[in-house]
Design a protein around this motif. Structure first.
Motif, PDB file in Angstrom:
ATOM      1  N   MET A   3       0.825  -1.218   0.000  1.00 51.41           N
ATOM      2  CA  MET A   3       0.000   0.000   0.000  1.00 51.41           C
ATOM      3  C   MET A   3       0.856   1.264   0.000  1.00 51.41           C
ATOM      4  SD  MET A   3      -2.818  -1.211  -0.363  1.00 51.41           S
ATOM      5  CE  MET A   3      -4.445  -0.882   0.195  1.00 51.41           C
ATOM      6  N   ASP A   4       2.108   1.156   0.436  1.00 48.68           N
ATOM      7  CA  ASP A   4       2.990   2.309   0.480  1.00 48.68           C
ATOM      8  C   ASP A   4       3.713   2.514  -0.847  1.00 48.68           C
ATOM      9  OD1 ASP A   4       2.310   2.452   3.162  1.00 48.68           O
ATOM     10  OD2 ASP A   4       4.099   1.369   3.806  1.00 48.68           O
ATOM     11  N   ARG A   5       3.827   1.455  -1.619  1.00 51.11           N
ATOM     12  CA  ARG A   5       4.581   1.527  -2.871  1.00 51.11           C
ATOM     13  C   ARG A   5       3.749   2.198  -3.956  1.00 51.11           C
ATOM     14  NH1 ARG A   5       6.341  -4.305  -3.980  1.00 51.11           N
ATOM     15  NH2 ARG A   5       7.106  -3.371  -5.895  1.00 51.11           N
ATOM     16  N   PRO A   6       4.392   2.955  -4.812  1.00 44.79           N
ATOM     17  CA  PRO A   6       3.637   3.691  -5.832  1.00 44.79           C
ATOM     18  C   PRO A   6       3.139   2.796  -6.971  1.00 44.79           C
ATOM     19  CG  PRO A   6       5.987   4.047  -6.117  1.00 44.79           C
ATOM     20  CD  PRO A   6       5.821   3.240  -4.856  1.00 44.79           C
ATOM     21  N   ILE A   7       2.130   3.294  -7.623  1.00 41.94           N
ATOM     22  CA  ILE A   7       1.671   2.751  -8.900  1.00 41.94           C
ATOM     23  C   ILE A   7       2.283   3.661  -9.948  1.00 41.94           C
ATOM     24  CG2 ILE A   7      -0.315   2.390 -10.413  1.00 41.94           C
ATOM     25  CD1 ILE A   7      -1.989   2.027  -7.787  1.00 41.94           C
ATOM     26  N   LEU A   8       2.908   3.080 -10.956  1.00 37.14           N
ATOM     27  CA  LEU A   8       3.454   3.868 -12.061  1.00 37.14           C
ATOM     28  C   LEU A   8       2.449   3.829 -13.200  1.00 37.14           C
ATOM     29  CD1 LEU A   8       5.658   5.523 -13.472  1.00 37.14           C
ATOM     30  CD2 LEU A   8       6.766   3.345 -14.089  1.00 37.14           C
ATOM     31  N   LEU A   9       1.861   4.973 -13.488  1.00 40.02           N
ATOM     32  CA  LEU A   9       0.912   5.118 -14.591  1.00 40.02           C
ATOM     33  C   LEU A   9       1.657   5.747 -15.749  1.00 40.02           C
ATOM     34  CD1 LEU A   9      -1.952   5.133 -15.831  1.00 40.02           C
ATOM     35  CD2 LEU A   9      -2.313   7.343 -14.692  1.00 40.02           C
ATOM     36  N   ILE A  10       1.785   4.998 -16.840  1.00 40.35           N
ATOM     37  CA  ILE A  10       2.489   5.504 -18.021  1.00 40.35           C
ATOM     38  C   ILE A  10       1.414   5.801 -19.059  1.00 40.35           C
ATOM     39  CG2 ILE A  10       4.309   5.074 -19.703  1.00 40.35           C
ATOM     40  CD1 ILE A  10       5.377   2.891 -17.739  1.00 40.35           C
ATOM     41  N   GLU A  11       1.076   7.088 -19.178  1.00 43.94           N
ATOM     42  CA  GLU A  11      -0.081   7.517 -19.963  1.00 43.94           C
ATOM     43  C   GLU A  11       0.151   8.924 -20.503  1.00 43.94           C
ATOM     44  OE1 GLU A  11      -2.967   7.820 -22.003  1.00 43.94           O
ATOM     45  OE2 GLU A  11      -3.377   6.065 -20.754  1.00 43.94           O
ATOM     46  N   ASP A  12       0.018   9.097 -21.819  1.00 46.65           N
ATOM     47  CA  ASP A  12       0.251  10.414 -22.417  1.00 46.65           C
ATOM     48  C   ASP A  12      -1.029  11.213 -22.631  1.00 46.65           C
ATOM     49  OD1 ASP A  12      -0.479   8.562 -24.522  1.00 46.65           O
ATOM     50  OD2 ASP A  12       0.125  10.096 -25.957  1.00 46.65           O
ATOM     51  N   ASN A  13      -2.198  10.582 -22.537  1.00 51.40           N
ATOM     52  CA  ASN A  13      -3.457  11.278 -22.767  1.00 51.40           C
ATOM     53  C   ASN A  13      -3.949  11.880 -21.447  1.00 51.40           C
ATOM     54  OD1 ASN A  13      -6.338  11.720 -22.841  1.00 51.40           O
ATOM     55  ND2 ASN A  13      -6.373  10.605 -24.778  1.00 51.40           N
ATOM     56  N   PRO A  14      -4.016  13.224 -21.361  1.00 53.81           N
ATOM     57  CA  PRO A  14      -4.420  13.856 -20.100  1.00 53.81           C
ATOM     58  C   PRO A  14      -5.825  13.429 -19.637  1.00 53.81           C
ATOM     59  CG  PRO A  14      -3.646  15.503 -21.681  1.00 53.81           C
ATOM     60  CD  PRO A  14      -3.694  14.196 -22.397  1.00 53.81           C
ATOM     61  N   ASP A  15      -6.731  13.199 -20.576  1.00 51.60           N
ATOM     62  CA  ASP A  15      -8.085  12.767 -20.201  1.00 51.60           C
ATOM     63  C   ASP A  15      -8.056  11.372 -19.584  1.00 51.60           C
ATOM     64  OD1 ASP A  15      -9.147  15.158 -21.144  1.00 51.60           O
ATOM     65  OD2 ASP A  15      -9.571  14.332 -23.136  1.00 51.60           O
ATOM     66  N   ASP A  16      -7.297  10.459 -20.186  1.00 50.33           N
ATOM     67  CA  ASP A  16      -7.189   9.100 -19.640  1.00 50.33           C
ATOM     68  C   ASP A  16      -6.452   9.100 -18.308  1.00 50.33           C
ATOM     69  OD1 ASP A  16      -8.590   8.119 -21.778  1.00 50.33           O
ATOM     70  OD2 ASP A  16      -6.862   7.216 -22.776  1.00 50.33           O
ATOM     71  N   GLU A  17      -5.459   9.970 -18.171  1.00 54.12           N
ATOM     72  CA  GLU A  17      -4.755  10.106 -16.897  1.00 54.12           C
ATOM     73  C   GLU A  17      -5.732  10.550 -15.808  1.00 54.12           C
ATOM     74  OE1 GLU A  17      -1.727  13.228 -14.750  1.00 54.12           O
ATOM     75  OE2 GLU A  17      -1.414  12.865 -16.890  1.00 54.12           O
ATOM     76  N   ALA A  18      -6.502  11.594 -16.091  1.00 56.64           N
ATOM     77  CA  ALA A  18      -7.467  12.121 -15.110  1.00 56.64           C
ATOM     78  C   ALA A  18      -8.515  11.064 -14.769  1.00 56.64           C
ATOM     79  CB  ALA A  18      -8.134  13.386 -15.646  1.00 56.64           C
ATOM     80  N   LEU A  19      -8.985  10.348 -15.773  1.00 57.29           N
ATOM     81  CA  LEU A  19      -9.989   9.302 -15.559  1.00 57.29           C
ATOM     82  C   LEU A  19      -9.425   8.180 -14.677  1.00 57.29           C
ATOM     83  CD1 LEU A  19     -12.868   8.460 -16.357  1.00 57.29           C
ATOM     84  CD2 LEU A  19     -11.873   7.304 -18.330  1.00 57.29           C
ATOM     85  N   THR A  20      -8.186   7.790 -14.930  1.00 61.55           N
ATOM     86  CA  THR A  20      -7.554   6.735 -14.135  1.00 61.55           C
ATOM     87  C   THR A  20      -7.372   7.192 -12.692  1.00 61.55           C
ATOM     88  OG1 THR A  20      -6.410   5.937 -16.117  1.00 61.55           O
ATOM     89  CG2 THR A  20      -5.582   5.167 -13.991  1.00 61.55           C
ATOM     90  N   LEU A  21      -6.895   8.416 -12.500  1.00 59.96           N
ATOM     91  CA  LEU A  21      -6.707   8.934 -11.147  1.00 59.96           C
ATOM     92  C   LEU A  21      -8.045   9.049 -10.415  1.00 59.96           C
ATOM     93  CD1 LEU A  21      -3.959  11.639 -11.829  1.00 59.96           C
ATOM     94  CD2 LEU A  21      -3.660   9.349 -10.842  1.00 59.96           C
ATOM     95  N   ARG A  22      -9.090   9.469 -11.135  1.00 63.06           N
ATOM     96  CA  ARG A  22     -10.430   9.535 -10.546  1.00 63.06           C
ATOM     97  C   ARG A  22     -10.904   8.139 -10.154  1.00 63.06           C
ATOM     98  NH1 ARG A  22     -13.716  11.871 -14.657  1.00 63.06           N
ATOM     99  NH2 ARG A  22     -11.979  13.285 -14.856  1.00 63.06           N
TER     100      ARG A  22
END
Length: 152
Positions: A3-22
């Protein structure tokens, strides 16, 4: 601890990034998220070079979510490089992409992807998909580190 370790999200589309974070927030995923917006930034993070020079290399991602269509270095090449390095070779990599191309799917698995998921277009389905990814990869999946740290 996972739970302390990060998730690495490799994504160039800002909309998909925001959707994933949401989706992470909606699913109460509390891991820190590091976002790499192209293949070079992803490799820099994983190797502690370039823009990530000097980062703590003892903290590696618990999960990598990898888009295939990336600028500078594409996702398949990122995956090839992840699997080629001893310190990253066993990190879980889930390809999360819009590509339905059979050659992309086959090549991703040949290069060592742990899973290949096509991004759902529908918001609720996307939220559900992220929930399932998190449930499996962050809760159920046994990693070499968790097995080594097991009291059994």
């Amino acid at each position: 601890m996972a739970m302390d370790r990060p998730i690495l999200l490799i994504e160039d589309n800002p909309d998909d990034e925001a959707l994933t974070l949401r989706a992470f927030t909606k699913n109460r995923i509390t891991n820190p998220v590091v976002v790499a917006r192209d293949g070079v930034e992803a490799i820099d993070y994983l190797t502690g070079t370039g823009s990530h020079q000097g980062r703590d290399m003892t903290v590696m991602p618990v999960l990598i979510l990898l888009d295939l269509k990336l600028p500078r270095i594409d996702g398949l090449e990122v995956l090839r490089r992840i699997r080629a390095e001893e310190h990253t070779a066993m990190l879980p990599v889930v390809v999360l992409t819009t590509s339905r191309e059979i050659q992309d799917i086959q090549q991703a698995y040949r290069l060592g992807a742990n899973s290949y998921i096509r991004k759902p277009v529908d918001y609720e389905r996307f939220i559900h998909a992220v929930s399932q990814i998190a449930l499996y990869w962050l809760t159920l999946n046994e990693t070499p580190e968790s097995a080594a740290n097991s009291p059994y």
